[in-house]
Enzyme design. Structure first.
Site, PDB file in Angstrom:
ATOM      1  N   LYS A 115       0.830  -1.212   0.000  1.00 42.66           N
ATOM      2  CA  LYS A 115       0.000   0.000   0.000  1.00 42.66           C
ATOM      3  C   LYS A 115       0.864   1.262   0.000  1.00 42.66           C
ATOM      4  O   LYS A 115       0.475   2.278  -0.574  1.00 42.66           O
ATOM      5  CB  LYS A 115      -0.952  -0.004   1.192  1.00 42.66           C
ATOM      6  CG  LYS A 115      -2.071  -1.036   1.061  1.00 42.66           C
ATOM      7  CD  LYS A 115      -3.117  -0.886   2.152  1.00 42.66           C
ATOM      8  CE  LYS A 115      -4.256  -1.864   1.950  1.00 42.66           C
ATOM      9  NZ  LYS A 115      -5.318  -1.712   2.964  1.00 42.66           N
ATOM     10  N   LYS A 197      -5.651 -10.952 -10.446  1.00 42.18           N
ATOM     11  CA  LYS A 197      -6.868 -11.155  -9.665  1.00 42.18           C
ATOM     12  C   LYS A 197      -7.903 -10.086 -10.019  1.00 42.18           C
ATOM     13  O   LYS A 197      -7.563  -8.924 -10.255  1.00 42.18           O
ATOM     14  CB  LYS A 197      -6.510 -11.072  -8.176  1.00 42.18           C
ATOM     15  CG  LYS A 197      -7.631 -11.379  -7.213  1.00 42.18           C
ATOM     16  CD  LYS A 197      -7.101 -11.291  -5.782  1.00 42.18           C
ATOM     17  CE  LYS A 197      -8.213 -11.400  -4.764  1.00 42.18           C
ATOM     18  NZ  LYS A 197      -7.711 -11.231  -3.384  1.00 42.18           N
ATOM     19  N   LYS A 200     -11.752  -4.317  -8.161  1.00 44.24           N
ATOM     20  CA  LYS A 200     -12.533  -3.132  -8.522  1.00 44.24           C
ATOM     21  C   LYS A 200     -11.668  -1.890  -8.663  1.00 44.24           C
ATOM     22  O   LYS A 200     -12.128  -0.853  -9.135  1.00 44.24           O
ATOM     23  CB  LYS A 200     -13.641  -2.887  -7.498  1.00 44.24           C
ATOM     24  CG  LYS A 200     -13.172  -2.715  -6.080  1.00 44.24           C
ATOM     25  CD  LYS A 200     -14.339  -2.529  -5.145  1.00 44.24           C
ATOM     26  CE  LYS A 200     -13.927  -2.628  -3.683  1.00 44.24           C
ATOM     27  NZ  LYS A 200     -13.761  -4.002  -3.224  1.00 44.24           N
TER      28      LYS A 200
END
Length: 332
Positions: A115, A197, A200
């Site tokens: 992140k 994968k 969204k």
């Protein structure tokens, strides 16, 4: 909640609509735990703010996700279903656990590294101490099992380490949770990049299916799905696009790979893609329609999430009171 059964805790972030991959990989399995465990389900909106959020969208996403969890089969009367920010004990215990979590442990967290790379302009302290809040989420409810994906196993292991460290100083305060990696079907991959994968956060909206997508949108996305030049419906490592569609069709219909290959033997993608789309439309229809019904009655949703927060707060308070007493804090 009296602990006559083991406790299961699950949390999910309100970071927008859930995808077909989220549903197949996790959410459709969550209700099954209600028969054997005292279940706690949480919309973890406090975790979401490690990344900047639009306030109106965050409120909408949290409420819609709450409705979607009910639509997926979670019973608010049977389980505790609540929104994290409605139970202040989560943030209170997170601070205590910060003081029992080592800097080196947090710096080794894989998700922090990932992140930080994605949000290099906003590497905040919350992003770094995120696992301590997750540990608080779990430990507040004396959780025995945490059903998680493999990517979250590291966080649950850290939670155990923190709990053991605290218990080592103050006695038997926290239950040591176990990560449970559910046995699920094939991973759902992107419709446009089948080596990745389904997510969204992908820039191309045709790469993912959302549970709340309309039937027309679902059909359009499957018709545009990447396949290959060999129009044979066959699962193979050298046919990732078609293999992904076969796995999705299996998940939606309950068929085996062999049954799907037999059904479409001698048929091309022109028949297979729409068939996958139609199967997914019907697979997701009950969840989408029930979510829409629930979202049309905001008053009832508010009643349910307030009731859920009251139940959660009562359980969490017992743990937090014990922690404060062990630490030497004056009683409130």
């Amino acid at each position: 909640m009296i602990k006559d059964r083991k406790v299961s805790f699950s949390g999910i972030q309100p970071s927008g609509n859930i995808t077909l991959g989220n549903y197949v990989g996790a959410l459709r399995n969550w209700p099954s735990y209600q028969d054997d465990y005292d279940c706690v389900y949480c919309v973890v909106d406090e975790h979401a703010i490690t990344v900047r959020q639009d306030p109106a969208k965050l409120r909408h996403h949290a409420l819609e996700l709450y409705a979607q969890l009910i639509a997926c089969g979670i019973d608010p009367e049977k389980s505790i279903l609540f929104i994290q920010s409605h139970v202040p004990a989560h943030a209170e215990l997170a601070w205590v656990l910060n003081c029992f979590t080592m800097f080196g442990e947090l710096s080794r967290m894989t998700q922090f590294k990932e992140k930080s790379a994605r949000h290099a302009d906003n590497i905040n302290a919350g992003l770094f101490t995120y696992p301590s809040l997750m540990a608080a989420d779990i430990l507040l409810y004396q959780t025995d099992i945490v059903p998680v994906g493999e990517d979250q196993r590291q966080h649950v292991e850290l939670t155990r380490d923190i709990a053991q460290r605290f218990n080592g100083v103050y006695g038997d305060v926290f239950t040591l949770p176990e990560a449970v990696i559910p046995t699920v079907g094939a991973r759902v991959m992107s419709l446009q990049e089948p080596d990745k994968k389904m997510s969204k956060s992908a820039e191309n909206e045709n790469s993912y299916i959302l549970v709340m997508d309309t039937p027309d949108a679902i059909m359009r996305k499957f018709k545009r799905a990447i396949t290959d030049s060999d129009a044979t419906v066959r699962k193979s490592p050298d046919k990732p696009g078609v293999s992904n569609l076969i796995d999705i069709y299996c998940a939606a219909t309950g068929m085996t790979v062999e049954e799907v290959e037999r059904q479409f033997e001698g048929k091309g993608y022109g028949e297979f893609k729409p068939a996958v789309g139609e199967a997914v439309v019907e697979f997701l229809r009950p969840v989408r329609e029930e979510t829409e019904r629930l979202m049309a009655d905001k008053g009832e949703l508010e009643r349910l999430y307030r009731q859920g927060a009251e139940k959660a707060a009562a359980v969490a308070a017992r743990t937090l009171t014990k922690v404060h007493k062990k630490l030497g804090f004056l009683p409130r």
